[in-house]
Design an enzyme around this catalytic site. Structure first.
Site, mmCIF file in Angstrom:
data_model
loop_
_atom_site.group_PDB
_atom_site.id
_atom_site.type_symbol
_atom_site.label_atom_id
_atom_site.label_comp_id
_atom_site.label_asym_id
_atom_site.label_seq_id
_atom_site.Cartn_x
_atom_site.Cartn_y
_atom_site.Cartn_z
ATOM 1 N N GLY A 1 -10.062 -6.692 19.062
ATOM 2 C CA GLY A 1 -9.790 -7.524 17.903
ATOM 3 C C GLY A 1 -10.988 -7.989 17.109
ATOM 4 O O GLY A 1 -10.830 -8.704 16.114
ATOM 5 N N TYR B 1 -6.676 2.523 11.616
ATOM 6 C CA TYR B 1 -5.317 2.302 11.111
ATOM 7 C C TYR B 1 -5.113 2.955 9.747
ATOM 8 O O TYR B 1 -4.420 2.419 8.885
ATOM 9 C CB TYR B 1 -5.002 0.793 11.076
ATOM 10 C CG TYR B 1 -5.233 0.149 12.410
ATOM 11 C CD1 TYR B 1 -4.354 0.368 13.469
ATOM 12 C CD2 TYR B 1 -6.363 -0.629 12.649
ATOM 13 C CE1 TYR B 1 -4.592 -0.188 14.720
ATOM 14 C CE2 TYR B 1 -6.604 -1.195 13.898
ATOM 15 C CZ TYR B 1 -5.703 -0.959 14.929
ATOM 16 O OH TYR B 1 -5.936 -1.501 16.163
ATOM 17 N N TYR C 1 -0.270 -4.844 4.414
ATOM 18 C CA TYR C 1 -0.952 -6.105 4.680
ATOM 19 C C TYR C 1 -1.567 -6.745 3.432
ATOM 20 O O TYR C 1 -2.224 -7.771 3.547
ATOM 21 C CB TYR C 1 -2.095 -5.904 5.688
ATOM 22 C CG TYR C 1 -1.723 -5.292 7.004
ATOM 23 C CD1 TYR C 1 -0.756 -5.872 7.810
ATOM 24 C CD2 TYR C 1 -2.351 -4.145 7.464
ATOM 25 C CE1 TYR C 1 -0.425 -5.320 9.033
ATOM 26 C CE2 TYR C 1 -2.029 -3.590 8.697
ATOM 27 C CZ TYR C 1 -1.065 -4.179 9.467
ATOM 28 O OH TYR C 1 -0.748 -3.632 10.685
ATOM 29 N N CYS D 1 7.351 7.213 -4.523
ATOM 30 C CA CYS D 1 8.349 6.575 -5.380
ATOM 31 C C CYS D 1 8.646 5.154 -4.899
ATOM 32 O O CYS D 1 9.751 4.836 -4.441
ATOM 33 C CB CYS D 1 9.629 7.413 -5.401
ATOM 34 S SG CYS D 1 10.788 6.920 -6.681
ATOM 35 N N GLU D 2 7.630 4.294 -4.942
ATOM 36 C CA GLU D 2 7.725 2.888 -4.560
ATOM 37 C C GLU D 2 6.746 2.098 -5.424
ATOM 38 O O GLU D 2 5.601 2.527 -5.623
ATOM 39 C CB GLU D 2 7.336 2.674 -3.087
ATOM 40 C CG GLU D 2 8.184 3.383 -2.066
ATOM 41 C CD GLU D 2 9.471 2.627 -1.750
ATOM 42 O OE1 GLU D 2 9.611 1.479 -2.211
ATOM 43 O OE2 GLU D 2 10.324 3.210 -1.058
ATOM 44 N N GLY E 1 -11.265 -1.236 18.883
ATOM 45 C CA GLY E 1 -10.732 -0.103 18.129
ATOM 46 C C GLY E 1 -11.348 -0.099 16.753
ATOM 47 O O GLY E 1 -12.270 0.648 16.449
ATOM 48 N N ARG E 2 -10.851 -1.021 15.918
ATOM 49 C CA ARG E 2 -11.350 -1.155 14.544
ATOM 50 C C ARG E 2 -12.877 -1.326 14.514
ATOM 51 O O ARG E 2 -13.552 -0.762 13.649
ATOM 52 C CB ARG E 2 -10.676 -2.374 13.902
ATOM 53 C CG ARG E 2 -10.954 -2.552 12.426
ATOM 54 C CD ARG E 2 -10.528 -3.942 11.944
ATOM 55 N NE ARG E 2 -9.249 -4.346 12.462
ATOM 56 C CZ ARG E 2 -8.095 -4.244 11.805
ATOM 57 N NH1 ARG E 2 -8.093 -3.735 10.585
ATOM 58 N NH2 ARG E 2 -6.966 -4.659 12.354
#
Length: 420
Positions: free
Chosen positions: A242, A376, A319, A347-348, A278-279
């Site tokens: 984290g 991610y 996010y 298409c959003e 990770g990140r």
């Protein structure tokens, strides 16, 4: 700027020089992910060095980026693996990470996955709740193999991060309370097919303040001491991951301070520290490249339409995450002359990679580099709108190679067409 700050800052440097990125776009087309394996190695070694002098195991969190070549690079550095599915366990093993360095975490493990993990002989399974522990016990008994377990304890500390990636509060689905954990450890200690060897906490992702981590470590260290007093053999103290990175100008946690805060709480405890970054390792070690297709203006609002989309990089849509975006043709921020929204072909209305981004004048075919995309990014990509997932490229020592080919339409329908 010291080496630590440089590695933790989004920028076009090292293997991300604009000439190399332009070459990657020309050779492999766009949209495209590019990873700097040299930077990944430096980040891993930096964290490993912070805990030097103590028994420690760095277990890379595969969920951040599960490309086999990335994992293989980390395996060569003697990394372990934090996995949240049987598929990730298999990826870790395939890439060369020893089974005894693999941890199985996450909510919702199925019996078949639990049994396979036990048979593989991984280091331990992180238990998320009492019912899950009973399922692990039943699976172990059926196999006749005791299961090594660690219990994920929820310290109820606010990590001060985005609510979607907060995991250490009582309203989150992860872990158990300190009081419930005590009862679970006593049960596991007396069970024939459970071997409680670890204790675990992980309060969230993209944490940029040390205080919540230190407070959590203090609480869980106190619990560890009480368990050891009961002759429960805790050997591993898993502090989760984290640690945040700089996506823009965030102040991030100093690694020396981070390690010292943990070590201070563990004073006198003979345990192996396990961390699950990770990140931190891959976030600023990856860039997403996308090509300008068209531009349009609606009543003073300027849009740049690119070939990359939310199915390739969903963090901005999911996010409202910020990623620095640069033009490879003219990456200097000083040359930015107008405000644009960078949008994709999905298409959003939520399909955007950046809003109100300052960029220099662009032309059709220009390549944009979206920074801090190593974590991610591809791992959360999808085939929404029947869009093939893009290719992935790695650069190491200035040499570039394909590490995942671009999907094609046939790949997308391979599991369906026989049922027509």
């Amino acid at each position: 700027m010291n080496n630590t700050e440089e590695l933790n800052t989004p920028q076009l440097s090292g293997n991300f020089k604009k000439e190399l990125l332009q070459e990657a776009a020309d050779r492999f087309n766009t949209p495209l992910y590019v990873y700097d394996l040299d930077r990944i190695q430096k980040r891993f070694n930096e964290l490993k060095q912070a805990f030097s002098g103590r028994k420690a195991l760095v277990c890379y969190a595969l969920k951040a980026n599960s490309n086999l070549s990335v994992i293989k690079k980390l395996a060569s550095l003697e990394s372990g693996a934090d996995c949240v599915s049987l598929g990730e366990i298999k990826r870790a093993i395939m890439a060369g990470i020893p089974k005894y360095k693999i941890i199985y975490s996450g909510v919702g493990k199925q019996d078949c996955e639990i049994k396979e993990a036990i048979k593989l002989g991984i280091l331990f399974i992180n238990v998320e709740g009492k019912e899950e522990m009973l399922r692990i016990e039943a699976c172990s008994k059926e196999l006749g193999i005791p299961a090594r377990v660690s219990i994920r304890v929820n310290p109820d500390i606010d990590p001060q991060t985005h609510p979607y990636i907060s995991t250490g509060l009582k309203e989150n689905k992860f872990g158990v309370s300190i009081e419930e954990a005590k009862g679970m450890y006593l049960y596991a200690h007396n069970a024939k097919f459970l071997e409680p060897i670890g204790i675990h906490f992980h309060i969230g992702s993209q944490i940029t303040k040390l205080k919540p981590i230190a407070e959590s470590a203090q609480k869980i260290a106190q619990l560890t001491r009480s368990l050891l007093a009961l002759k429960i053999g805790i050997k591993f103290f898993d502090i989760g991951g984290g640690i945040g990175i700089a996506y823009s100008k965030e102040n991030t946690i100093d690694l020396y301070d981070y390690a010292q805060a943990i070590l201070e709480e563990l004073r006198g405890l003979d345990v192996t520290i396990v961390c699950e970054p990770g990140r931190f390792i891959v976030g600023n070690s990856g860039v997403f490249l996308t090509k300008v297709l068209y531009q349009k203006e609606n009543q003073g609002k300027h849009f740049v339409i690119v070939d990359g989309a939310m199915n390739d990089l969903i963090r901005p849509s999911l996010y409202e995450a910020y990623h620095q975006i640069l033009s490879l043709k003219n990456p200097n921020a000083e040359s930015a002359s107008y405000q644009v929204d960078i949008v994709g072909p999905i298409c959003e209305s939520g399909d955007y990679l950046g809003k109100n981004i300052s960029l220099p004048l662009l032309e059709q075919g220009d390549i944009l580099a979206i920074l801090s995309a190593g974590a991610y990014g591809f791992s959360m990509a999808s085939n929404y709108n029947t869009r093939p997932r893009c290719a992935e490229v790695a650069i190491e020592g200035g040499e570039m190679r394909l590490v995942r080919k671009r999907e094609c339409f046939e790949d997308l329908i391979a599991l369906e067409k026989e049922y027509l």
